[in-house]
Design a protein around this motif. Structure first.
Motif, PDB file in Angstrom:
ATOM      1  N   ARG A 288      41.880  32.126  62.496  1.00 55.02           N
ATOM      2  CA  ARG A 288      41.568  33.389  61.824  1.00 55.02           C
ATOM      3  C   ARG A 288      42.458  33.525  60.595  1.00 55.02           C
ATOM      4  O   ARG A 288      43.672  33.386  60.678  1.00 55.02           O
ATOM      5  CB  ARG A 288      41.790  34.580  62.761  1.00 55.02           C
ATOM      6  N   PHE A 289      41.839  33.815  59.455  1.00 56.36           N
ATOM      7  CA  PHE A 289      42.616  33.969  58.230  1.00 56.36           C
ATOM      8  C   PHE A 289      41.808  34.757  57.211  1.00 56.36           C
ATOM      9  O   PHE A 289      40.599  34.957  57.364  1.00 56.36           O
ATOM     10  CB  PHE A 289      43.008  32.602  57.655  1.00 56.36           C
ATOM     11  N   ASP A 290      42.496  35.208  56.172  1.00 58.71           N
ATOM     12  CA  ASP A 290      41.869  35.969  55.088  1.00 58.71           C
ATOM     13  C   ASP A 290      41.702  35.087  53.852  1.00 58.71           C
ATOM     14  O   ASP A 290      42.542  34.229  53.566  1.00 58.71           O
ATOM     15  CB  ASP A 290      42.718  37.189  54.711  1.00 58.71           C
ATOM     16  N   VAL A 291      40.624  35.324  53.128  1.00 61.59           N
ATOM     17  CA  VAL A 291      40.392  34.695  51.823  1.00 61.59           C
ATOM     18  C   VAL A 291      40.624  35.764  50.759  1.00 61.59           C
ATOM     19  O   VAL A 291      39.950  36.793  50.746  1.00 61.59           O
ATOM     20  CB  VAL A 291      38.968  34.131  51.707  1.00 61.59           C
ATOM     21  N   TYR A 292      41.589  35.504  49.874  1.00 60.78           N
ATOM     22  CA  TYR A 292      41.917  36.457  48.817  1.00 60.78           C
ATOM     23  C   TYR A 292      41.212  36.076  47.514  1.00 60.78           C
ATOM     24  O   TYR A 292      41.010  34.891  47.219  1.00 60.78           O
ATOM     25  CB  TYR A 292      43.421  36.493  48.573  1.00 60.78           C
ATOM     26  N   GLU A 293      40.857  37.094  46.743  1.00 61.77           N
ATOM     27  CA  GLU A 293      40.283  36.887  45.417  1.00 61.77           C
ATOM     28  C   GLU A 293      41.062  37.706  44.402  1.00 61.77           C
ATOM     29  O   GLU A 293      41.454  38.852  44.674  1.00 61.77           O
ATOM     30  CB  GLU A 293      38.812  37.285  45.384  1.00 61.77           C
ATOM     31  N   MET A 294      41.282  37.123  43.218  1.00 61.44           N
ATOM     32  CA  MET A 294      42.023  37.808  42.159  1.00 61.44           C
ATOM     33  C   MET A 294      41.084  38.632  41.293  1.00 61.44           C
ATOM     34  O   MET A 294      40.000  38.158  40.919  1.00 61.44           O
ATOM     35  CB  MET A 294      42.753  36.771  41.290  1.00 61.44           C
ATOM     36  N   LYS A 295      41.487  39.865  40.984  1.00 55.93           N
ATOM     37  CA  LYS A 295      40.720  40.681  40.044  1.00 55.93           C
ATOM     38  C   LYS A 295      40.850  40.110  38.635  1.00 55.93           C
ATOM     39  O   LYS A 295      41.876  39.533  38.277  1.00 55.93           O
ATOM     40  CB  LYS A 295      41.207  42.128  40.068  1.00 55.93           C
ATOM     41  N   ARG A 296      39.814  40.287  37.815  1.00 53.84           N
ATOM     42  CA  ARG A 296      39.798  39.672  36.490  1.00 53.84           C
ATOM     43  C   ARG A 296      40.881  40.237  35.573  1.00 53.84           C
ATOM     44  O   ARG A 296      41.297  39.570  34.614  1.00 53.84           O
ATOM     45  CB  ARG A 296      38.430  39.848  35.830  1.00 53.84           C
ATOM     46  N   ASP A 297      41.350  41.440  35.853  1.00 55.22           N
ATOM     47  CA  ASP A 297      42.420  42.007  35.029  1.00 55.22           C
ATOM     48  C   ASP A 297      43.807  41.648  35.563  1.00 55.22           C
ATOM     49  O   ASP A 297      44.816  42.145  35.058  1.00 55.22           O
ATOM     50  CB  ASP A 297      42.271  43.530  34.921  1.00 55.22           C
ATOM     51  N   TYR A 298      43.860  40.800  36.594  1.00 56.29           N
ATOM     52  CA  TYR A 298      45.105  40.331  37.195  1.00 56.29           C
ATOM     53  C   TYR A 298      45.922  41.461  37.827  1.00 56.29           C
ATOM     54  O   TYR A 298      47.128  41.313  38.043  1.00 56.29           O
ATOM     55  CB  TYR A 298      45.974  39.592  36.166  1.00 56.29           C
ATOM     56  N   SER A 299      45.296  42.572  38.156  1.00 58.41           N
ATOM     57  CA  SER A 299      46.041  43.681  38.732  1.00 58.41           C
ATOM     58  C   SER A 299      46.434  43.426  40.186  1.00 58.41           C
ATOM     59  O   SER A 299      47.494  43.874  40.631  1.00 58.41           O
ATOM     60  CB  SER A 299      45.232  44.980  38.637  1.00 58.41           C
ATOM     61  N   GLU A 300      45.594  42.680  40.925  1.00 59.18           N
ATOM     62  CA  GLU A 300      45.930  42.424  42.329  1.00 59.18           C
ATOM     63  C   GLU A 300      44.973  41.409  42.935  1.00 59.18           C
ATOM     64  O   GLU A 300      43.886  41.142  42.417  1.00 59.18           O
ATOM     65  CB  GLU A 300      45.842  43.715  43.145  1.00 59.18           C
ATOM     66  N   TRP A 301      45.431  40.829  44.053  1.00 56.51           N
ATOM     67  CA  TRP A 301      44.565  40.076  44.945  1.00 56.51           C
ATOM     68  C   TRP A 301      43.987  41.041  45.977  1.00 56.51           C
ATOM     69  O   TRP A 301      44.664  41.961  46.409  1.00 56.51           O
ATOM     70  CB  TRP A 301      45.353  38.993  45.689  1.00 56.51           C
ATOM     71  N   PHE A 302      42.750  40.821  46.363  1.00 51.94           N
ATOM     72  CA  PHE A 302      42.162  41.635  47.424  1.00 51.94           C
ATOM     73  C   PHE A 302      41.501  40.712  48.446  1.00 51.94           C
ATOM     74  O   PHE A 302      41.149  39.564  48.132  1.00 51.94           O
ATOM     75  CB  PHE A 302      41.147  42.634  46.856  1.00 51.94           C
ATOM     76  N   VAL A 303      41.380  41.195  49.665  1.00 56.26           N
ATOM     77  CA  VAL A 303      40.765  40.401  50.726  1.00 56.26           C
ATOM     78  C   VAL A 303      39.255  40.392  50.514  1.00 56.26           C
ATOM     79  O   VAL A 303      38.588  41.411  50.664  1.00 56.26           O
ATOM     80  CB  VAL A 303      41.117  40.950  52.115  1.00 56.26           C
ATOM     81  N   LYS A 304      38.726  39.216  50.170  1.00 60.32           N
ATOM     82  CA  LYS A 304      37.292  39.068  49.943  1.00 60.32           C
ATOM     83  C   LYS A 304      36.556  38.768  51.241  1.00 60.32           C
ATOM     84  O   LYS A 304      35.475  39.303  51.506  1.00 60.32           O
ATOM     85  CB  LYS A 304      37.043  37.945  48.924  1.00 60.32           C
ATOM     86  N   TYR A 305      37.127  37.888  52.059  1.00 61.93           N
ATOM     87  CA  TYR A 305      36.490  37.519  53.320  1.00 61.93           C
ATOM     88  C   TYR A 305      37.538  37.482  54.427  1.00 61.93           C
ATOM     89  O   TYR A 305      38.689  37.101  54.197  1.00 61.93           O
ATOM     90  CB  TYR A 305      35.839  36.130  53.236  1.00 61.93           C
ATOM     91  N   LYS A 306      37.108  37.846  55.615  1.00 62.58           N
ATOM     92  CA  LYS A 306      37.895  37.642  56.828  1.00 62.58           C
ATOM     93  C   LYS A 306      37.187  36.564  57.634  1.00 62.58           C
ATOM     94  O   LYS A 306      36.036  36.730  58.018  1.00 62.58           O
ATOM     95  CB  LYS A 306      38.041  38.935  57.629  1.00 62.58           C
ATOM     96  N   VAL A 307      37.864  35.455  57.858  1.00 63.78           N
ATOM     97  CA  VAL A 307      37.249  34.291  58.473  1.00 63.78           C
ATOM     98  C   VAL A 307      37.745  34.132  59.901  1.00 63.78           C
ATOM     99  O   VAL A 307      38.948  34.232  60.168  1.00 63.78           O
ATOM    100  CB  VAL A 307      37.560  33.016  57.657  1.00 63.78           C
ATOM    101  N   ASP A 308      36.813  33.890  60.805  1.00 59.41           N
ATOM    102  CA  ASP A 308      37.120  33.590  62.196  1.00 59.41           C
ATOM    103  C   ASP A 308      36.309  32.361  62.588  1.00 59.41           C
ATOM    104  O   ASP A 308      35.092  32.431  62.729  1.00 59.41           O
ATOM    105  CB  ASP A 308      36.766  34.778  63.096  1.00 59.41           C
TER     106      ASP A 308
END
Length: 384
Positions: A288-308
Motif C-alpha cells: 500500500r502506498f501513495d502516488v504523488y503529483e506535483m502542481k504545475r505552479d510548484y506550490s505542492e505535491w498532492f496525493v493523486k492515487y492511493k494504491v493497494d
C-alpha cells in the motif's frame, strides 16, 4: 492547416484524373490522411515518392504526429544476458494482446565500437553514451529509436579540464519545438566542491556554461524533464530537490511531499507521463502506498492515487519494483508497470480498476540485473 499552401492542379479536358491522383495532388488532404496512419507505416511510405518523403520528413509534420498527450507504448530494459561492451535490450509492450516487433534489440546502428548504453528517454528521443575505456573517451548521442537516426553531441568546453560529469539530461518537447537541449552537471573548475551546469542546444550549437557554481545534495544521474525544466531529487535519506528552468536558465527548489521519517523508506519512482510529474516512495515489504503529483505552479505535491496491490486472486507481491507510471487521455487509463523479481515477470496494474495483467515473462533472468533501469518508448518521427 498552418504554413501549408493548398495546391489544386489543373487537368486537361481529355485527362480524367483518378480519385487517388486528386488526393495525392492536394497537400492539405494528403497530410490529413497521413496523420491518421501509424508511425511505423509512415516509415515505409517514405519510399512511395520524393513528395511523400518530403512531407513525412518535414519537422512540422513530425510535430503534428505527436498526440497531446503522447503516451508511452512500451518499455525497453537492459537485457539480463547482454555484455557491457555490446548491451542488448528487452522490450515490454503495454498491450500484450497484439505486441508489435520490438523497435530495436540493440543500438548497433550507432557507430561506436565501445558499445552503447541508454541514459534517459524523453518524449520519443533517447540520450545514450558509449562505454568509456582507457583508449576511448565518453561520447554522448541523441537518438530517435523509431527512425534509428542519431547525432553525436560535440565535446564540452571543459573536456580537457578533468571536470567530472555527475549527470547529463535530455530536454525535449515536440509540442513546443522540434529542437532539443541537453543539460550537463559537472564539477566546477573555478569553485572546488561546487557543481557547474553546461547546456547544449540542437538549434544554436556548441556547449556553453550556464549560471554560477552551486552546491546541492541530489542525484544528478536521474534527471526528469517536465514543465520546461529538468528535475532532480535525492534518492536516499531526507528528500531534497532541484530544478533547472531551461527558458530562464535558472535553478530552483521544489517542495517535497510530507513523507514519514522512516529509515526503511526509499524513492521507488520519480518520472513524468503525459505532462504529469509523479513521485512514489514507500516502506519495504508493503503493498500500500501513495502516488504523488506535483502542481504545475510548484506550490505542492498532492496525493493523486492511493494504491493497494493486495488482490484475492493474486499473490501478495511484497517484493516488486515500479518500472513506470503511465497516464492517458482518460483518468481510467492510468496504470503502473511492476517488475516482480521473484517470478521474473512484468505486470500491468490498472490503478482505477485495481486489476492485474501479465505483460511478459523473463525465464531464468537474474532478478538483480534487468530491473535496475527502464526507459519509456514513444513512437516519434522527430529529427535529431
Amino acid at each position: 492547416m498552418q504554413d501549408i499552401k493548398l495546391k489544386i492542379p489543373k487537368f486537361s479536358d481529355l485527362e480524367q484524373p483518378s480519385s487517388a491522383r486528386i488526393v495525392d495532388s492536394i497537400d492539405d488532404l494528403l497530410i490529413e490522411i497521413l496523420l491518421r496512419v501509424p508511425i511505423r507505416s509512415l516509415l515505409c511510405f517514405k519510399t512511395v515518392s520524393k513528395r511523400w518523403l518530403s512531407i513525412i520528413t518535414n519537422p512540422q509534420f513530425s510535430i503534428l504526429c505527436h498526440f497531446n498527450p503522447n503516451r508511452a507504448i512500451g518499455l525497453f530494459l537492459p537485457s539480463a544476458y547482454s555484455l557491457p561492451i555490446n548491451p542488448e535490450f528487452d522490450y515490454v509492450h503495454f498491450d500484450n494482446k497484439n505486441p508489435p516487433k520490438p523497435p530495436f534489440k540493440n543500438l548497433k546502428f550507432i557507430k561506436d565500437s565501445s558499445g552503447i548504453s541508454v541514459l534517459q528517454s524523453c518524449n520519443g528521443l533517447i540520450l545514450c553514451s558509449n562505454s568509456p575505456s582507457r583508449l576511448a573517451k565518453t561520447n554522448y548521442y541523441v537518438c530517435n529509436p523509431t527512425t534509428k537516426h542519431y547525432t553525436t553531441l560535440p565535446k564540452s568546453v571543459l573536456e580537457t579540464e578533468n571536470s567530472k560529469i555527475h549527470g547529463i539530461s535530455l530536454a525535449f518537447d515536440p509540442l513546443k519545438s522540434p529542437h532539443y537541449k541537453v543539460v550537463c552537471v559537472r564539477d566546477s573548475v573555478s569553485s572546488p566542491q561546487h557543481y557547474q551546469i553546461e547546456i547544449y542546444s540542437s538549434q544554436t550549437g556548441p556547449w556553453r556554461l550556464s549560471g554560477d557554481p552551486f552546491i546541492v545534495d541530489v542525484n544528478f544521474s536521474k534527471g526528469v524533464y517536465w514543465n520546461g525544466s529538468i528535475h532532480w531529487i535525492s534518492t536516499i535519506g531526507n528528500l531534497t530537490s532541484l530544478c533547472y528552468n531551461l527558458d530562464f536558465e535558472s535553478l530552483g527548489v521544489m517542495p517535497m511531499p510530507p513523507l514519514p521519517d522512516d529509515q526503511s523508506t526509499t524513492t521507488t519512482y520519480f518520472g513524468e507521463s503525459c505532462d504529469h510529474l509523479h513521485l512514489i516512495k514507500f516502506s519495504f515489504f508493503t503493498v500500500r502506498f501513495d502516488v504523488y503529483e506535483m502542481k504545475r505552479d510548484y506550490s505542492e505535491w498532492f496525493v493523486k492515487y492511493k494504491v493497494d496491490l493486495e488482490h484475492p486472486d493474486e499473490l501478495n507481491y511484497y517484493n516488486f519494483t515500479v518500472l513506470s507510471l503511465v497516464r492517458g487521455r482518460r483518468e481510467e487509463d492510468a496504470f503502473l508497470v511492476l517488475a516482480i523479481p521473484g517470478d521474473c515477470k512484468a505486470m500491468r496494474y490498472n490503478i482505477i480498476e485495481k486489476t492485474f495483467e501479465k505483460l511478459c515473462d523473463y525465464e531464468g533472468a537474474d532478478e538483480q540485473v534487468y530491473f535496475l533501469n527502464a526507459f519509456e518508448y514513444i513512437e516519434s518521427l522527430c529529427c535529431v
